[in-house]
Design a protein around this motif. Structure first.
Motif, PDB file in Angstrom:
ATOM      1  N   LEU A  22       2.377  -3.455  71.944  1.00  0.00           N
ATOM      2  CA  LEU A  22       2.886  -4.224  70.806  1.00  0.00           C
ATOM      3  C   LEU A  22       3.272  -3.307  69.640  1.00  0.00           C
ATOM      4  O   LEU A  22       4.308  -3.507  69.004  1.00  0.00           O
ATOM      5  N   VAL A  23       2.438  -2.317  69.345  1.00  0.00           N
ATOM      6  CA  VAL A  23       2.743  -1.394  68.250  1.00  0.00           C
ATOM      7  C   VAL A  23       4.000  -0.585  68.577  1.00  0.00           C
ATOM      8  O   VAL A  23       4.884  -0.427  67.718  1.00  0.00           O
ATOM      9  N   LEU A  24       4.123  -0.090  69.814  1.00  0.00           N
ATOM     10  CA  LEU A  24       5.308   0.651  70.212  1.00  0.00           C
ATOM     11  C   LEU A  24       6.560  -0.222  70.121  1.00  0.00           C
ATOM     12  O   LEU A  24       7.610   0.223  69.640  1.00  0.00           O
ATOM     13  N   GLY A  25       6.469  -1.445  70.558  1.00  0.00           N
ATOM     14  CA  GLY A  25       7.612  -2.360  70.473  1.00  0.00           C
ATOM     15  C   GLY A  25       8.006  -2.626  69.030  1.00  0.00           C
ATOM     16  O   GLY A  25       9.195  -2.689  68.706  1.00  0.00           O
ATOM     17  N   PHE A  26       7.024  -2.781  68.148  1.00  0.00           N
ATOM     18  CA  PHE A  26       7.313  -3.031  66.741  1.00  0.00           C
ATOM     19  C   PHE A  26       8.007  -1.826  66.100  1.00  0.00           C
ATOM     20  O   PHE A  26       8.974  -1.974  65.347  1.00  0.00           O
ATOM     21  N   VAL A  27       7.539  -0.622  66.407  1.00  0.00           N
ATOM     22  CA  VAL A  27       8.136   0.590  65.841  1.00  0.00           C
ATOM     23  C   VAL A  27       9.559   0.778  66.362  1.00  0.00           C
ATOM     24  O   VAL A  27      10.486   1.069  65.594  1.00  0.00           O
ATOM     25  N   VAL A  28       9.756   0.600  67.660  1.00  0.00           N
ATOM     26  CA  VAL A  28      11.091   0.764  68.237  1.00  0.00           C
ATOM     27  C   VAL A  28      12.039  -0.282  67.676  1.00  0.00           C
ATOM     28  O   VAL A  28      13.192   0.015  67.357  1.00  0.00           O
ATOM     29  N   ASN A  29      11.571  -1.504  67.513  1.00  0.00           N
ATOM     30  CA  ASN A  29      12.399  -2.573  66.951  1.00  0.00           C
ATOM     31  C   ASN A  29      12.811  -2.244  65.515  1.00  0.00           C
ATOM     32  O   ASN A  29      13.912  -2.568  65.095  1.00  0.00           O
ATOM     33  N   GLY A  30      11.952  -1.604  64.763  1.00  0.00           N
ATOM     34  CA  GLY A  30      12.293  -1.220  63.398  1.00  0.00           C
ATOM     35  C   GLY A  30      13.250  -0.042  63.332  1.00  0.00           C
ATOM     36  O   GLY A  30      14.050   0.084  62.401  1.00  0.00           O
ATOM     37  N   LYS A  31      13.211   0.865  64.336  1.00  0.00           N
ATOM     38  CA  LYS A  31      14.057   2.063  64.338  1.00  0.00           C
ATOM     39  C   LYS A  31      15.424   1.828  64.967  1.00  0.00           C
ATOM     40  O   LYS A  31      16.332   2.634  64.765  1.00  0.00           O
ATOM     41  N   LEU A  32      15.620   0.772  65.736  1.00  0.00           N
ATOM     42  CA  LEU A  32      16.885   0.550  66.428  1.00  0.00           C
ATOM     43  C   LEU A  32      18.094   0.515  65.491  1.00  0.00           C
ATOM     44  O   LEU A  32      19.123   1.123  65.806  1.00  0.00           O
ATOM     45  N   PRO A  33      18.044  -0.168  64.339  1.00  0.00           N
ATOM     46  CA  PRO A  33      19.227  -0.132  63.462  1.00  0.00           C
ATOM     47  C   PRO A  33      19.562   1.279  62.961  1.00  0.00           C
ATOM     48  O   PRO A  33      20.740   1.639  62.879  1.00  0.00           O
ATOM     49  N   GLN A  34      18.543   2.079  62.671  1.00  0.00           N
ATOM     50  CA  GLN A  34      18.797   3.459  62.237  1.00  0.00           C
ATOM     51  C   GLN A  34      19.444   4.267  63.364  1.00  0.00           C
ATOM     52  O   GLN A  34      20.376   5.036  63.129  1.00  0.00           O
ATOM     53  N   TRP A  35      18.951   4.113  64.572  1.00  0.00           N
ATOM     54  CA  TRP A  35      19.503   4.834  65.712  1.00  0.00           C
ATOM     55  C   TRP A  35      20.941   4.397  65.976  1.00  0.00           C
ATOM     56  O   TRP A  35      21.800   5.218  66.321  1.00  0.00           O
ATOM     57  N   GLY A  36      21.223   3.115  65.811  1.00  0.00           N
ATOM     58  CA  GLY A  36      22.584   2.618  66.005  1.00  0.00           C
ATOM     59  C   GLY A  36      23.546   3.200  64.992  1.00  0.00           C
ATOM     60  O   GLY A  36      24.665   3.601  65.338  1.00  0.00           O
ATOM     61  N   GLU A  37      23.140   3.246  63.718  1.00  0.00           N
ATOM     62  CA  GLU A  37      24.006   3.827  62.686  1.00  0.00           C
ATOM     63  C   GLU A  37      24.218   5.316  62.913  1.00  0.00           C
ATOM     64  O   GLU A  37      25.318   5.834  62.725  1.00  0.00           O
ATOM     65  N   SER A  38      23.181   6.010  63.326  1.00  0.00           N
ATOM     66  CA  SER A  38      23.309   7.447  63.608  1.00  0.00           C
ATOM     67  C   SER A  38      24.281   7.683  64.771  1.00  0.00           C
ATOM     68  O   SER A  38      25.109   8.589  64.717  1.00  0.00           O
ATOM     69  N   ALA A  39      24.186   6.853  65.794  1.00  0.00           N
ATOM     70  CA  ALA A  39      25.097   6.999  66.940  1.00  0.00           C
ATOM     71  C   ALA A  39      26.533   6.707  66.516  1.00  0.00           C
ATOM     72  O   ALA A  39      27.466   7.401  66.944  1.00  0.00           O
ATOM     73  N   LYS A  40      26.736   5.696  65.680  1.00  0.00           N
ATOM     74  CA  LYS A  40      28.092   5.382  65.216  1.00  0.00           C
ATOM     75  C   LYS A  40      28.675   6.529  64.394  1.00  0.00           C
ATOM     76  O   LYS A  40      29.859   6.839  64.502  1.00  0.00           O
ATOM     77  N   LYS A  41      27.844   7.167  63.560  1.00  0.00           N
ATOM     78  CA  LYS A  41      28.323   8.305  62.770  1.00  0.00           C
ATOM     79  C   LYS A  41      28.760   9.455  63.678  1.00  0.00           C
ATOM     80  O   LYS A  41      29.796  10.076  63.467  1.00  0.00           O
ATOM     81  N   GLN A  42      27.933   9.759  64.669  1.00  0.00           N
ATOM     82  CA  GLN A  42      28.262  10.863  65.569  1.00  0.00           C
ATOM     83  C   GLN A  42      29.513  10.562  66.385  1.00  0.00           C
ATOM     84  O   GLN A  42      30.335  11.447  66.624  1.00  0.00           O
ATOM     85  N   LEU A  43      29.677   9.313  66.809  1.00  0.00           N
ATOM     86  CA  LEU A  43      30.870   8.955  67.565  1.00  0.00           C
ATOM     87  C   LEU A  43      32.110   8.960  66.684  1.00  0.00           C
ATOM     88  O   LEU A  43      33.200   9.327  67.129  1.00  0.00           O
ATOM     89  N   SER A  44      31.960   8.564  65.432  1.00  0.00           N
ATOM     90  CA  SER A  44      33.126   8.528  64.549  1.00  0.00           C
ATOM     91  C   SER A  44      33.608   9.947  64.214  1.00  0.00           C
ATOM     92  O   SER A  44      34.777  10.138  63.902  1.00  0.00           O
ATOM     93  N   LYS A  45      32.724  10.927  64.273  1.00  0.00           N
ATOM     94  CA  LYS A  45      33.154  12.314  64.081  1.00  0.00           C
ATOM     95  C   LYS A  45      34.116  12.733  65.181  1.00  0.00           C
ATOM     96  O   LYS A  45      34.973  13.584  64.970  1.00  0.00           O
ATOM     97  N   ASN A  46      33.969  12.161  66.369  1.00  0.00           N
ATOM     98  CA  ASN A  46      34.841  12.477  67.500  1.00  0.00           C
ATOM     99  C   ASN A  46      35.967  11.462  67.644  1.00  0.00           C
ATOM    100  O   ASN A  46      36.574  11.354  68.712  1.00  0.00           O
TER     101      ASN A  46
END
Length: 117
Positions: A22-46
């Motif tokens: 449950l704790v791992l799921g809660f942490v991952v659920n909170g980090k997913l939007p940050q990871w998505g924005e980071s991936a979009k930034k890296q893809l937009s560079k290319n």
């Protein structure tokens, strides 16, 4: 009536594992939007953009015709130069006479042209 220790330990262990998940799921659920924005930034560079409906849009650099031709010519010249490096030597397989009175050096051809038949 008290439950024996052998029944309590497995139950505590299962609840402990469920709590960790449950704790791992809660942490991952909170980090997913940050990871998505980071991936979009890296893809937009290319020059790769993710559209809201899940499609991918590729951006192409605008270059002038002259720059395009320069790059193509450079690639073509490089390919031609590299292709000559791996070719065998262009030595002729046709034997040549050094002088009309000398043989070709392989011993199979007579040296004089006045041979009898």
């Amino acid at each position: 009536m008290a439950a024996p220790l052998s029944q309590i330990v497995p139950a505590v262990f299962v609840f402990f594992l469920i709590g960790i998940f449950l704790v791992l799921g809660f942490v991952v659920n909170g980090k997913l939007p940050q990871w998505g924005e980071s991936a979009k930034k890296q893809l937009s560079k290319n020059h790769i953009d993710l559209l809201p409906d899940g499609r991918v849009k590729l951006g192409v650099e605008n270059i002038s015709h002259e720059e395009y031709m320069d790059k193509m010519q450079k690639a073509f010249v490089g390919a031609v130069n590299n292709s000559h490096a791996n070719l065998p030597s262009k030595r002729s397989t046709i034997p040549r006479w050094k002088n009309q009175n000398e043989d070709m050096g392989d011993g199979n051809v007579p040296t004089d042209r006045t041979s009898t038949f």
